[in-house]
Design a protein around this motif. Structure first.
Motif, PDB file in Angstrom:
ATOM      1  N   PHE A  36       0.825  -1.202   0.000  1.00  0.00           N
ATOM      2  CA  PHE A  36       0.000   0.000   0.000  1.00  0.00           C
ATOM      3  C   PHE A  36       0.865   1.260   0.000  1.00  0.00           C
ATOM      4  N   TYR A  37       2.008   1.201   0.665  1.00  0.00           N
ATOM      5  CA  TYR A  37       2.910   2.351   0.636  1.00  0.00           C
ATOM      6  C   TYR A  37       3.436   2.580  -0.778  1.00  0.00           C
ATOM      7  N   LYS A  38       3.872   1.510  -1.444  1.00  0.00           N
ATOM      8  CA  LYS A  38       4.378   1.610  -2.812  1.00  0.00           C
ATOM      9  C   LYS A  38       3.280   2.088  -3.750  1.00  0.00           C
ATOM     10  N   SER A  39       2.091   1.558  -3.583  1.00  0.00           N
ATOM     11  CA  SER A  39       0.956   1.951  -4.419  1.00  0.00           C
ATOM     12  C   SER A  39       0.674   3.439  -4.300  1.00  0.00           C
ATOM     13  N   ALA A  40       0.695   3.940  -3.077  1.00  0.00           N
ATOM     14  CA  ALA A  40       0.426   5.368  -2.837  1.00  0.00           C
ATOM     15  C   ALA A  40       1.515   6.246  -3.460  1.00  0.00           C
ATOM     16  N   GLU A  41       2.776   5.829  -3.325  1.00  0.00           N
ATOM     17  CA  GLU A  41       3.869   6.611  -3.896  1.00  0.00           C
ATOM     18  C   GLU A  41       3.768   6.689  -5.417  1.00  0.00           C
TER      19      GLU A  41
END
Length: 319
Positions: free
Chosen positions: A101-106
């Protein structure tokens, strides 16, 4: 394995074969066909997910994300990582939930869709709230950073509340106080007096949980100068200082139970159940009993002295 799962796995393997062909290069094909490969990997991931072949699904979606990202299709890459996060949550692989989810948001931020990035961060944080509150807090704090750039003030109020509660949940009181202090400027603009009072009481309870009455008092005085609000924080500090156990319990039941959030209320309950508090209550009772006995003895001695004076001034037979 049922027939549908077998069919989907076979379909997924065909798609993986198509993706592998699209990625091959040759003398006449100098570059891989990233779009075709990404689409095939993504469809394969969906087939594996339907068949509940989760590890294969994760690998396929990650391959799709890599292809999309290499082709600068950040939105599509972000959606692949989101799928990985959803599957990881079902598998209870919480570190992968956070990473995905962190990678997706970035990637959404790179795509220029910051609103979508915030939604993804909050979604991931919600998934991790109970299982991994520390990682959940990291996602919420990143969501706050994203929202601050966009001036999403009303959303920020809720995000700060979530971040504060998560900090309290993992006993990171320093983080909680910093978040509360950072939110005051926002609350002065669009917040309510109840929200500000809730935070003031929370910080006072944090200091009292460390038996630091002086810091609690200093903090309260500073907040009283900044905000013209009426609350029972002074009463809380006085009760704590006087070690009034029953009054403290009444305050928790009849005021703090609705004036602060649940995690702050837990701090208050931990205070009255702590060995330090119970010991201080017993010491206070002993001191009060000793003082009472001394008062009785002093009073008795004064009465005897008064009686002796009367007898000296008025001997028998002269009254």
């Amino acid at each position: 394995m049922d027939s549908l799962s077998k069919k989907k796995i076979a379909e997924a393997n065909e798609l993986l074969s198509d993706a592998a062909k699209a990625m091959k290069t040759s003398l006449f094909k100098r570059k891989p066909d990233l779009d075709t490969a990404a689409d095939a990997y993504s469809k394969a991931g969906t087939c594996f997910k339907t068949a509940k072949e989760f590890q294969n699904a994760i690998q396929a979606f990650q391959n799709a994300a890599q292809c999309y990202e290499q082709n600068n299709s950040y939105f599509s890459a972000a959606k692949q990582h989101e799928q990985v996060g959803i599957i990881a949550n079902e598998m209870k692989s919480f570190s992968l939930v956070y990473d995905s989810f962190y990678k997706s948001a970035e990637l959404m931020i790179l795509n220029g869709t910051r609103d979508s990035a915030g939604i993804l961060l909050e979604r991931g944080a919600s998934m991790l709230k109970l299982s991994d509150p520390e990682s959940s807090l990291k996602l919420v704090k990143r969501a706050i950073q994203v929202a601050e750039v966009e001036d999403k003030n009303h959303q920020l109020v809720t995000m700060y509340e979530n971040a504060v509660n998560l900090s309290l949940k993992i006993n990171n009181y320093t983080e909680a106080v910093q978040l509360i202090d950072s939110s005051y400027e926002l609350l002065e603009k669009i917040g309510t007096s109840e929200q500000i009072i809730r935070y003031i009481l929370t910080v006072c309870l944090i200091h009292l949980s460390k038996d630091d009455w002086v810091s609690a008092k200093n903090y309260l005085e500073k907040m009283k100068q900044r905000f013209s609000l009426s609350c029972r924080a002074d009463e809380l500090l006085e009760i704590y200082d006087e070690k009034e156990d029953e009054k403290f319990k009444d305050l928790i039941k009849n005021y703090l139970s609705y004036a602060v959030d649940n995690e702050a209320l837990k701090i208050a309950n931990r205070i009255i159940k702590s060995k330090e508090w119970i010991s201080s209550i017993q010491e206070t009772k002993v001191t009060q009993s000793h003082t009472h006995n001394q008062t009785d003895q002093t009073s008795h001695m004064n009465e005897k002295k008064s009686q002796q004076v009367d007898e000296e001034e008025f001997p028998d037979g002269l009254l």
